[in-house]
Design a protein around this motif. Structure first.
Motif: not given
Length: 177
Positions: A23-43
Motif C-alpha cells: 500500500t505504501r509502494d502502490y497506494g490503493t490502486a486496487w480500489r479501481i477493481l470491480r468485485p468480479s475482477s477481485i474474484t478473478d484475481q483470487i481465482f
C-alpha cells in the motif's frame, strides 16, 4: 484453540505486513477493481496453487505460500471494496486501509473461532490440497452470485464466501512449512 488463535494471528500479521508495504509502494490502486475482477484475481492464485500441487514444478519461481498470502490479502481487499462503495475516493490513507484490514481480518478470525468450535478443528486433519479445492469451489460460487447480480435464494452472500476462502488460505499457511 489458543494455539490456533496464535498461529492464525501470526499468519494475518505476516499478510498485513506485506499488504501495508505494498500500500505504501502502490497506494490503493486496487480500489479501481470491480468485485468480479477481485474474484478473478483470487481465482488465478488458487488455480496456480492447484497447478503447482499437481505438477510439483514452478516455471516462474513464486512459491505456493506467496499465493496463499495473496488470496488472504485479495479476500480482505474484496471485503473492503464491498464496504467502501463508489463514493469512497480511489486513494485512501494507509492508516485508514490498515484499520479496515484489521476490522475485516478480526471479523473473519471470529467467524473461524465459532466454526472451529462447532467443527472441532477438522481442518487440521485435512490435506492442504483439499483446502485449495474448497477455495476454488467457493470462487465458483461467488462467480455465480456475481453473474446473478448478487441475488441468492438460499445461499450466503459473497462476503461470507470471501471469509471462508480467507480462513482456508490461513489454514493452508499454518499447515505449510
Amino acid at each position: 484453540m489458543s494455539n490456533t488463535i496464535a498461529e492464525y494471528n501470526a499468519v494475518i500479521d505476516n499478510c498485513k505486513s506485506l499488504f501495508i508495504k505494498k500500500t505504501r509502494d502502490y497506494g490503493t490502486a486496487w480500489r479501481i477493481l470491480r468485485p468480479s475482477s477481485i474474484t478473478d484475481q483470487i481465482f488465478i492464485k488458487a488455480q496456480r496453487i492447484r497447478t503447482l500441487e499437481e505438477k510439483k514444478v514452478s516455471m516462474v519461481g513464486d512459491d505456493i505460500k506467496g499465493e496463499y498470502i495473496g488470496i488472504v490479502n485479495y479476500c480482505l481487499i474484496a471485503m473492503m471494496q464491498l464496504e467502501c462503495g463508489a463514493d469512497t475516493p480511489l486513494e485512501m490513507p494507509v492508516d485508514q486501509v490498515a484499520q479496515l484490514f484489521d476490522r475485516f481480518a478480526n471479523e473473519t478470525r471470529d467467524l473461524m473461532m465459532a466454526k472451529n468450535h462447532d467443527y472441532g478443528e477438522a481442518w487440521r486433519d485435512m490435506r492442504v490440497s483439499s483446502l485449495t479445492d474448497l477455495i476454488l469451489m467457493k470462487l465458483l460460487r461467488v462467480k455465480q452470485i456475481e453473474d446473478n447480480q448478487g441475488l441468492t435464494l438460499a445461499s450466503e452472500g459473497v462476503k461470507a464466501n470471501y471469509q471462508d476462502m480467507l480462513n482456508y488460505a490461513v489454514f493452508a499457511l499454518i499447515k505449510t512449512p
